[in-house]
Motif scaffolding. Structure first.
Motif, PDB file in Angstrom:
ATOM      1  N   VAL A  71       0.837  -1.199   0.000  1.00 43.40           N
ATOM      2  CA  VAL A  71       0.000   0.000   0.000  1.00 43.40           C
ATOM      3  C   VAL A  71       0.872   1.250   0.000  1.00 43.40           C
ATOM      4  CG1 VAL A  71      -1.743   1.305   1.274  1.00 43.40           C
ATOM      5  CG2 VAL A  71      -1.904  -1.185   1.134  1.00 43.40           C
ATOM      6  N   VAL A  72       1.948   1.224   0.773  1.00 46.91           N
ATOM      7  CA  VAL A  72       2.865   2.369   0.804  1.00 46.91           C
ATOM      8  C   VAL A  72       3.430   2.638  -0.592  1.00 46.91           C
ATOM      9  CG1 VAL A  72       5.017   3.259   1.767  1.00 46.91           C
ATOM     10  CG2 VAL A  72       3.470   1.915   3.205  1.00 46.91           C
ATOM     11  N   SER A  73       3.773   1.579  -1.304  1.00 46.97           N
ATOM     12  CA  SER A  73       4.419   1.719  -2.612  1.00 46.97           C
ATOM     13  C   SER A  73       3.457   2.089  -3.724  1.00 46.97           C
ATOM     14  CB  SER A  73       5.123   0.407  -2.986  1.00 46.97           C
ATOM     15  OG  SER A  73       6.090   0.069  -2.030  1.00 46.97           O
ATOM     16  N   ASN A  74       2.164   1.832  -3.546  1.00 46.98           N
ATOM     17  CA  ASN A  74       1.242   1.971  -4.679  1.00 46.98           C
ATOM     18  C   ASN A  74      -0.005   2.800  -4.390  1.00 46.98           C
ATOM     19  OD1 ASN A  74       2.388  -0.039  -6.844  1.00 46.98           O
ATOM     20  ND2 ASN A  74       2.490  -1.123  -4.893  1.00 46.98           N
ATOM     21  N   TYR A  75      -0.066   3.434  -3.226  1.00 48.64           N
ATOM     22  CA  TYR A  75      -1.235   4.259  -2.926  1.00 48.64           C
ATOM     23  C   TYR A  75      -1.237   5.495  -3.837  1.00 48.64           C
ATOM     24  CZ  TYR A  75      -4.785   6.865  -0.403  1.00 48.64           C
ATOM     25  OH  TYR A  75      -5.930   7.555  -0.076  1.00 48.64           O
ATOM     26  N   PRO A  76      -2.365   5.788  -4.501  1.00 48.41           N
ATOM     27  CA  PRO A  76      -2.418   6.934  -5.420  1.00 48.41           C
ATOM     28  C   PRO A  76      -2.619   8.256  -4.685  1.00 48.41           C
ATOM     29  CG  PRO A  76      -4.514   5.780  -5.462  1.00 48.41           C
ATOM     30  CD  PRO A  76      -3.623   5.004  -4.538  1.00 48.41           C
ATOM     31  N   ALA A  77      -1.550   8.994  -4.486  1.00 45.09           N
ATOM     32  CA  ALA A  77      -1.632  10.296  -3.812  1.00 45.09           C
ATOM     33  C   ALA A  77      -2.027  11.348  -4.847  1.00 45.09           C
ATOM     34  CB  ALA A  77      -0.297  10.644  -3.167  1.00 45.09           C
ATOM     35  N   THR A  78      -3.314  11.572  -4.991  1.00 43.57           N
ATOM     36  CA  THR A  78      -3.815  12.508  -6.000  1.00 43.57           C
ATOM     37  C   THR A  78      -5.156  13.069  -5.543  1.00 43.57           C
ATOM     38  OG1 THR A  78      -4.542  12.700  -8.301  1.00 43.57           O
ATOM     39  CG2 THR A  78      -4.905  10.599  -7.242  1.00 43.57           C
ATOM     40  N   ASP A  79      -5.496  14.220  -6.086  1.00 42.55           N
ATOM     41  CA  ASP A  79      -6.802  14.801  -5.815  1.00 42.55           C
ATOM     42  C   ASP A  79      -7.721  14.675  -7.033  1.00 42.55           C
ATOM     43  OD1 ASP A  79      -5.424  16.480  -7.467  1.00 42.55           O
ATOM     44  OD2 ASP A  79      -5.847  18.328  -6.358  1.00 42.55           O
ATOM     45  N   SER A  80      -7.372  13.797  -7.941  1.00 39.94           N
ATOM     46  CA  SER A  80      -8.156  13.598  -9.161  1.00 39.94           C
ATOM     47  C   SER A  80      -9.539  13.044  -8.835  1.00 39.94           C
ATOM     48  CB  SER A  80      -7.435  12.626 -10.098  1.00 39.94           C
ATOM     49  OG  SER A  80      -8.282  12.199 -11.142  1.00 39.94           O
ATOM     50  N   PRO A  81     -10.553  13.439  -9.602  1.00 44.37           N
ATOM     51  CA  PRO A  81     -11.888  12.847  -9.397  1.00 44.37           C
ATOM     52  C   PRO A  81     -11.911  11.353  -9.700  1.00 44.37           C
ATOM     53  CG  PRO A  81     -11.836  14.261 -11.353  1.00 44.37           C
ATOM     54  CD  PRO A  81     -10.578  14.510 -10.610  1.00 44.37           C
ATOM     55  N   LEU A  82     -10.886  10.861 -10.376  1.00 46.20           N
ATOM     56  CA  LEU A  82     -10.803   9.426 -10.662  1.00 46.20           C
ATOM     57  C   LEU A  82     -10.120   8.640  -9.547  1.00 46.20           C
ATOM     58  CD1 LEU A  82      -9.786   9.393 -14.457  1.00 46.20           C
ATOM     59  CD2 LEU A  82     -12.036   8.969 -13.467  1.00 46.20           C
ATOM     60  N   LYS A  83      -9.830   9.293  -8.419  1.00 45.79           N
ATOM     61  CA  LYS A  83      -9.088   8.617  -7.354  1.00 45.79           C
ATOM     62  C   LYS A  83      -9.747   7.319  -6.883  1.00 45.79           C
ATOM     63  CE  LYS A  83      -6.835   9.194  -2.886  1.00 45.79           C
ATOM     64  NZ  LYS A  83      -6.395  10.117  -1.830  1.00 45.79           N
ATOM     65  N   MET A 173       1.796   5.457  -5.966  1.00 44.82           N
ATOM     66  CA  MET A 173       1.608   4.968  -7.325  1.00 44.82           C
ATOM     67  C   MET A 173       2.406   5.797  -8.323  1.00 44.82           C
ATOM     68  SD  MET A 173      -1.915   4.660  -9.584  1.00 44.82           S
ATOM     69  CE  MET A 173      -2.654   3.340  -8.641  1.00 44.82           C
ATOM     70  N   ASN A 174       2.960   5.113  -9.315  1.00 47.97           N
ATOM     71  CA  ASN A 174       3.667   5.790 -10.396  1.00 47.97           C
ATOM     72  C   ASN A 174       2.705   6.764 -11.082  1.00 47.97           C
ATOM     73  OD1 ASN A 174       4.897   6.465 -12.885  1.00 47.97           O
ATOM     74  ND2 ASN A 174       6.041   4.548 -12.888  1.00 47.97           N
ATOM     75  N   PRO A 175       3.077   8.037 -11.193  1.00 43.19           N
ATOM     76  CA  PRO A 175       2.161   9.014 -11.813  1.00 43.19           C
ATOM     77  C   PRO A 175       1.730   8.636 -13.219  1.00 43.19           C
ATOM     78  CG  PRO A 175       3.991  10.133 -10.734  1.00 43.19           C
ATOM     79  CD  PRO A 175       4.314   8.677 -10.708  1.00 43.19           C
ATOM     80  N   LEU A 176       2.588   7.911 -13.947  1.00 47.95           N
ATOM     81  CA  LEU A 176       2.235   7.510 -15.309  1.00 47.95           C
ATOM     82  C   LEU A 176       1.040   6.558 -15.339  1.00 47.95           C
ATOM     83  CD1 LEU A 176       5.799   6.867 -16.794  1.00 47.95           C
ATOM     84  CD2 LEU A 176       4.317   8.832 -17.219  1.00 47.95           C
ATOM     85  N   PHE A 594       2.227  24.536  -7.733  1.00 48.85           N
ATOM     86  CA  PHE A 594       2.248  23.265  -7.010  1.00 48.85           C
ATOM     87  C   PHE A 594       0.801  22.827  -6.783  1.00 48.85           C
ATOM     88  CE2 PHE A 594       6.331  25.123  -6.095  1.00 48.85           C
ATOM     89  CZ  PHE A 594       7.195  24.045  -6.166  1.00 48.85           C
ATOM     90  N   ASP A 595       0.492  21.578  -7.130  1.00 47.91           N
ATOM     91  CA  ASP A 595      -0.883  21.105  -6.967  1.00 47.91           C
ATOM     92  C   ASP A 595      -1.122  20.626  -5.544  1.00 47.91           C
ATOM     93  OD1 ASP A 595       0.318  18.645  -6.757  1.00 47.91           O
ATOM     94  OD2 ASP A 595      -0.378  17.898  -8.698  1.00 47.91           O
ATOM     95  N   ALA A 596      -2.299  20.037  -5.288  1.00 41.37           N
ATOM     96  CA  ALA A 596      -2.686  19.631  -3.931  1.00 41.37           C
ATOM     97  C   ALA A 596      -1.755  18.574  -3.352  1.00 41.37           C
ATOM     98  CB  ALA A 596      -4.130  19.118  -3.938  1.00 41.37           C
ATOM     99  N   ALA A 597      -1.129  17.771  -4.241  1.00 42.67           N
ATOM    100  CA  ALA A 597      -0.201  16.739  -3.777  1.00 42.67           C
ATOM    101  C   ALA A 597       1.238  17.248  -3.733  1.00 42.67           C
ATOM    102  CB  ALA A 597      -0.286  15.515  -4.682  1.00 42.67           C
ATOM    103  N   ASP A 598       1.424  18.571  -3.860  1.00 40.89           N
ATOM    104  CA  ASP A 598       2.727  19.224  -3.805  1.00 40.89           C
ATOM    105  C   ASP A 598       3.620  18.856  -4.994  1.00 40.89           C
ATOM    106  OD1 ASP A 598       4.200  21.142  -2.463  1.00 40.89           O
ATOM    107  OD2 ASP A 598       5.478  19.649  -1.480  1.00 40.89           O
ATOM    108  N   ASN A 599       2.990  18.418  -6.101  1.00 39.08           N
ATOM    109  CA  ASN A 599       3.747  18.159  -7.323  1.00 39.08           C
ATOM    110  C   ASN A 599       4.006  19.481  -8.054  1.00 39.08           C
ATOM    111  OD1 ASN A 599       3.573  15.278  -6.975  1.00 39.08           O
ATOM    112  ND2 ASN A 599       1.462  15.398  -7.721  1.00 39.08           N
ATOM    113  N   ASP A 600       5.184  19.599  -8.633  1.00 40.85           N
ATOM    114  CA  ASP A 600       5.545  20.794  -9.390  1.00 40.85           C
ATOM    115  C   ASP A 600       4.980  20.667 -10.806  1.00 40.85           C
ATOM    116  OD1 ASP A 600       6.648  23.057 -10.426  1.00 40.85           O
ATOM    117  OD2 ASP A 600       8.738  22.426 -10.231  1.00 40.85           O
TER     118      ASP A 600
END
Length: 747
Positions: A71-83, A173-176, A594-600
């Motif tokens: 779960v640590v390696s693959n949890y999708p840290a995103t604010d997308s409506p598809l979460k 989760m890998n962003p790709l 920077f988005d909600a997940a602190d991505n540049d």
């Protein structure tokens, strides 16, 4: 707690799968009904246990339970409506979860067969289920015996706070993979891969039981078609994902894992066509068994490549010795078992496979199988060549994409011509007069389609080729590697000829079927079309699938052979522009945040227009010159993950009927200009539409059809036997009540 429970479920599934395999085969050989019944129940139990494993991981994802490392390696840290959907797709996002998914799917196929055959519990199905459970046990063993494959390893205590939250953001989760196509692509592919197990299991069961009738094909044919549907859907979705997410503007790069899906798909094509001949004509018996075994081996080879570290790939996982030895062992065991049983039972297989004439349907099916399996072997060999000893051909060498294209393009063109001619041939021999009569209409229609394609080739593709070569650079070098212009143009002409004839033949045969129903049954056109697919789904669906292949082939020629690509540097000044082909790209605005997940994230807003096609007045509110025709506003961005620092390119694709304009922002240059990659992909829409038509045809061919007399009789006999056993069981229960030895009933 979750880690221990999940690991226990996996171990129990492994043990019960192994026991089920032994019990089922022993029950058939010893004629012990109780053992067979117990084996069927164990098949259900294994499927339930693995379902519990999947449910545990899914629950951990939705509750953010970081107690397991997966779960640590693959949890999708995103604010997308598809979460919510990404949380589901996280189950198969990593190497451990994808292997668990595959194992679970094989067990579900086994459970579905067990449920379907409970009334009959015939020897073929029982032994086939035994073989299937052996495969499940081996896959489960790779989960249990390898730490790198176990999805239930606990998270180290130093990474967790007292409340179970993470000490610091990590992994994820890998962003790709956070894209709608990747929600569907892996499960579709694995449904296809898992489905390849059952035809192989039935082929071995037929040889073990000495039953060389068409019963094993009838029992596994629909499973093979179902798996083939999902293999095709998986490849198409993977191509869509690569096209819009990876940011390079193509959909097939001859990557090792892409190749794995291709050679598995080619073997499955041979399998489906062999089953058709076996079912309809009683021939291609050895071909069917060979194709079923080859498809299974190629599927396992695909995961062997992915998980062994044998070949470098952007899709591959880290090397794992357990996976290497287990999957290599599965392939060797499958091949040796098949060959040994085929030699042992060879005398029982009649010689109906003999082909009277190569110019016949039987001959063309033979050539189809030969091309598909040779092509699959060739792609597989080239894929693993870098890991082979240097004394072997191409050993130790990584084969470039250009080499694959040089082989695949002419083979695809010839295969298309074969597909176009095959349906017009006779089954054993072809009467020349009848062939000429049947070929007249398709030839006329094909000539018209070919003329249209030739006009597009001369007016559009040839100038594109000349423009690419004149511009020089990597694109020109890649084209030059494929041969001189006369060869490249000749290959295009032959490919378009194959596509035109295949399109004409498939349309003609579908039209002839509709006209036949209209004349013979007095149906209207719409009703005749519906009833054609209802009454003859395999044949009509096959023609529709071939029509889709023709459309896709047109798209592959344009989007694979004549792509115009160029990288331009745009100053960050409103109105700054660059021309690529007939298009003009105009800078309008850019923003970094920077988005909600602190991505540049850096987003670039551009305008796209047709160069020199303006009316001289321009469009209000745009930065485009009045001399150019405004077409669209496009947005492209680059995202840098806060957790992994991985870059993700969000490309813009503007689609037109005859081409796509692909634009991707690739970063800021040292001088402050923006690097923009632009590609013009001719005819690519035909690729997607053709793939959709092909999938629709295969799916329609899967529609329910009447069972063959042999299979129907088998079902009736099974039902009657079950009824008789039920009566005997009730009587026995009355006599044995005191001792409690009454025997249960199958199904």
């Amino acid at each position: 707690m979750v880690s221990m429970l999940g690991s226990a479920l996996q171990v129990l599934a492994l043990v019960l799968a192994a026991v089920a395999a032994v019990v089922l085969v022993a029950g058939v050989k010893l004629r012990r009904e109780r053992l067979v019944n117990a084996g069927y129940l164990l098949v259900f139990a294994v499927a339930l246990l693995l379902t519990g494993c999947i449910a545990l991981i899914l629950a951990c994802m939705f509750t953010e339970d970081y107690s397991i490392a997966y779960v640590v390696s693959n949890y999708p840290a995103t604010d997308s409506p598809l979460k919510p959907l990404y949380l589901v797709s996280a189950v198969w996002a990593g190497r451990q979860g994808s292997l668990l998914l595959w194992t679970w799917l094989i067990s579900l196929y086994g459970a579905a067969v067990a449920w379907r055959r409970m009334r009959a519990t015939d020897d073929l199905s029982s032994v086939a289920l035994g073989v299937t459970e052996v495969v499940v046990a081996l896959f489960a063993a790779t989960l249990v015996l390898s730490e790198s494959n176990n999805p239930f390893l606990p998270t180290a205590a130093e990474y967790l706070n007292a409340d179970g939250s993470l000490v610091a953001p990590m992994g994820g989760m890998n962003p790709l993979l956070m894209h709608w196509a990747m929600i569907l692509h892996p499960p579709a592919t694995f449904i296809g891969y898992a489905g390849a197990t059952l035809p192989f299991a039935y082929a071995l069961a037929a040889l073990i039981c000495g039953d060389t009738s068409s019963r094993w094909v009838e029992l596994s044919d629909r499973i093979a078609v179902f798996a083939f549907i999902f293999l095709t859907v998986g490849m198409a979705l993977g191509a869509v994902w690569a096209y819009v997410v990876l940011g390079w503007g193509g959909f097939w790069a001859w990557d090792a894992v892409e190749n794995a899906s291709l050679f598995s798909w080619l073997a499955a094509v041979a399998l489906v066509h062999s089953f058709t001949m076996y079912r309809k004509r009683g021939c291609f018996k050895r071909w069917s068994m060979l194709a079923a075994t080859a498809t299974f081996i190629f599927v396992v080879l695909g995961t062997f490549i992915t998980r062994s570290g044998l070949v470098q790939s952007v899709h591959a996982f880290a090397e794992d010795p357990v996976s290497t030895y287990f999957f290599l062992g599965i392939m060797i065991a499958a091949a040796l078992s098949f060959l040994a049983l085929l030699v042992y039972r060879n005398g029982m297989i009649d010689d109906a496979d003999e082909i009277e004439s190569i110019a016949s349907k039987s001959g063309s099916y033979f050539l189809t199988n030969l091309v598909c399996l040779v092509g699959a072997c060739l792609v597989a060999y080239l894929t693993v060549s870098s890991a082979l000893p240097t004394w072997m051909p191409l050993g130790g060498q990584a084969v470039p994409a250009g080499a694959y294209n040089a082989v695949a393009r002419p083979m695809t063109a010839l295969f298309g011509l074969l597909m176009a001619v095959c349906p017009l041939l006779g089954w054993r021999r072809t009467d020349k007069a009848a062939f000429a009569r049947n070929f007249r209409v398709p030839a006329l229609v094909g000539a018209v389609a070919f003329a249209v394609l030739m006009a597009f080739f001369a007016l559009r593709l040839v100038p594109d080729y000349e423009g690419i070569m004149a511009a020089g650079g990597d694109a020109a070098e890649a084209l030059a590697e494929q041969g001189p212009p006369w060869y490249y143009f000749a290959l295009t002409v032959v490919s378009f000829l194959a596509a035109a004839m295949l399109l004409a033949t498939s349309s003609y045969l579908l039209g002839r079927g509709v006209r036949g129903r209209m004349r013979g049954h007095g149906e209207g056109a719409a009703r005749a079309v519906v009833n054609l697919f209802r009454r003859s789904p395999a044949q009509a669906g096959g023609y529709l699938a071939h029509l889709g292949c023709a459309v896709a082939l047109i798209g592959l020629v344009g989007s694979g052979m004549y792509v115009h690509e160029q990288t331009v540097d745009l100053p960050t000044e409103v109105g700054a522009s660059a021309q690529v082909g007939d298009y003009v790209i105009v800078y309008r605005d850019s923003e970094e945040y920077f988005d909600a997940a602190d991505n540049d994230v850096m987003t670039v807003l551009l305008e796209v227009g047709r160069a020199g096609a303006g009316d001289g007045e321009g469009v209000a509110g745009t930065a485009m010159s009045a001399d150019d025709q405004w077409l669209a506003d496009v947005e492209t961005s680059m995202r840098v993950s806060a957790a992994t620092r991985q870059q993700t390119l969000d490309a813009s694709v503007t689609s037109f009927p005859l081409e796509d304009l692909f634009i991707a922002f690739q970063g800021v240059n040292a001088d402050g200009t923006l690097s923009i990659s632009v590609k013009i992909n001719p005819l690519i829409m035909f690729t997607w539409v053709g793939a959709g038509i092909c999938i629709a045809g295969i799916a329609l061919a899967f529609l329910p059809r009447r069972a063959t007399p042999l299979l129907a009789a088998d079902e009736r006999a099974g039902g009657a036997a079950a009824t008789a056993r039920a009566g005997a069981s009730h009587a026995a229960a009355g006599m044995d009540a005191a001792s409690g030895e009454g025997e249960g009933v199958r199904g």
